[in-house]
Design an enzyme around this catalytic site. Structure first.
Site, short mmCIF file in Angstrom:
data_model
loop_
_atom_site.label_atom_id
_atom_site.label_comp_id
_atom_site.label_asym_id
_atom_site.label_seq_id
_atom_site.Cartn_x
_atom_site.Cartn_y
_atom_site.Cartn_z
N SER A 1 0.81 -1.22 0.00
CA SER A 1 0.00 0.00 0.00
C SER A 1 0.85 1.27 0.00
O SER A 1 0.34 2.34 -0.35
CB SER A 1 -0.95 0.01 1.20
N HIS B 1 -1.75 -9.49 -0.78
CA HIS B 1 -2.19 -8.77 -1.98
C HIS B 1 -1.97 -9.65 -3.20
O HIS B 1 -1.16 -10.58 -3.16
CB HIS B 1 -1.39 -7.47 -2.14
MG MG Z 1 -4.28 1.67 3.39
ZN ZN Z 2 -2.82 -5.00 2.69
#
Ligand code: MG
Ligand code: ZN
Length: 384
Positions: free
Chosen positions: A106, A347
């Site tokens: 992220s 992810h």
């Molecule tokens: Mg975030």
């Molecule tokens: Zn994550």
């Protein structure tokens, strides 16, 4: 030797059922959160699509952390076939790879979306050589526009941090908090109080913020009452809880930020993050994913309501990456039941959706790089 072996075998056989039982218990628990069952639907409005001009005065960027197309369709199913997202007529896909990894985190994902530069996983607002990169929030501020950040996580967490801070590593929360003081951001609302007030360096950033003219508030009721001026809303020591705990914190915080920022006659830039769609998916917990997806969609509804009335606001909704490798293996649009299956607790690499509404929305269709999103926002919004 033989006796030793037999004793070992007996011990193993006695131990196995215990292990199996333990696994079974975990599996039953894990399975029970794979299916979301609706307790009722909310009403979705459809908004008029008449806008003034081709370039926006304001931009609201909403990031659903970890939100892939399955997460979106889980939300559509769970709300009886409709979301506020249905209002978006311009839809595309974003490729999320970072500069050094097929699968982004992220921080790199946030930095790509904030600055238009691909960087390494873990980087906050710096390029692969660890040099600071200018973000669209910072550029908006330089142009005299109002700026804001809203998040359900700590405001110092990777996604919001990527828009305002420049640090080699996403874990440097106290340094990230200190970076807020170097800017003139008008409104920020999220968790992370302790990174401002309980620091190793002894600084109390909440007093420093007050000295700079900010209203520093910790309760959502007080935050929601603010109509103007600078606002630092720090609603949790670290992250805000799940929807069951935090209630409508995200839609209310977003509405509050819009109320304040829209006082600026030149316009504003606001980034809003639905942080915990990602966390639900890391846990392979469909109930958590859907609750946060629906909360994020109601927040999108607040942005659309303002944009449809204002007619000069571009609303972009996207994700930094997909989480969980989520597939939907069962569901019922009439009852709002939806069943998820996961291929990962992390992810994944797939493209994520991009939705655009407002003046300039037609520029956000087709397949694009995540970095194209801020670069197109720049062209439309900051290079006038
Ligand atoms: Mg975030
Ligand atoms: Zn994550």
């Amino acid at each position: 030797m033989k006796i030793k072996f037999l004793a070992g075998l007996v011990a193993l056989l006695l131990w196995l059922p215990l292990v199996a039982q333990e696994n079974y218990k975990d599996k039953a628990e894990a399975d029970s959160v794979k299916t979301y069952r609706s307790a009722g639907f909310y009403t979705v409005k459809s908004f008029p699509q008449q806008f003034k001009g081709k370039k926006p005065k304001n931009v609201i960027l909403l990031i659903g952390d970890g939100m892939g197309t399955s997460h979106v369709f889980a939300g559509i199913t769970a709300n009886g076939g409709q979301l506020f997202l249905d209002n978006f007529k311009h839809v595309g896909f974003s490729k999320t790879q970072s500069s050094n990894q097929y699968i982004t985190d992220s921080a790199a994902g946030g930095t790509a979306l904030s600055s238009g530069v691909k960087t390494y996983n873990g980087a906050i607002g710096v390029d692969p050589d660890q040099k600071p990169v200018k973000t669209i929030l910072e550029e908006a501020e330089e142009k005299g526009l109002a700026t804001g950040l809203v998040s359900t996580s700590a405001i110092t967490h990777a996604t919001p941090a990527s828009f305002i801070s420049h640090q080699d590593s996403r874990g440097s929360y106290e340094a990230i908090a200190a970076d807020f003081l170097k800017t003139d951001i008008d409104v920020f609302i999220g968790g992370g109080y302790k990174h401002f007030a309980e620091r190793k360096d002894g600084r109390n950033l909440t007093s420093e913020l007050e000295a700079k003219g900010y209203q520093v508030l910790r309760k959502m009721d007080d935050i929601a009452a603010v109509k103007s001026g600078k606002l630092a809303g720090l609603t949790a020591p670290e992250h805000n809880g799940r929807v069951s705990e935090r209630g409508d914190m995200l839609p209310v915080a977003t509405q509050t930020a819009i109320n304040i920022l829209s006082n600026n006659k030149k316009g504003f830039f606001l980034m809003v993050e639905g942080s915990q769609i990602d966390w639900g998916a890391h846990q392979n917990n469909t109930i958590y994913v859907v609750e946060d997806m629906l909360d994020f969609d109601r927040t999108i509804g607040k942005a659309l309501e303002f944009a449809a009335r204002d007619k000069q606001t571009l609303v972009i909704v996207t994700a930094d990456h997909e989480t969980g490798g989520l597939a939907l293996t069962g569901g019922n649009i009439k009852t709002g039941m939806v069943k998820g299956a996961y291929t990962s607790t992390d992810h994944t690499a797939v493209m994520v959706p991009v939705f655009a509404f407002g003046p300039g929305a037609e520029n956000f269709t087709g397949i694009m790089e995540n970095t194209d999103i801020p670069n197109r926002i720049r062209d439309l919004f900051l290079k006038k």
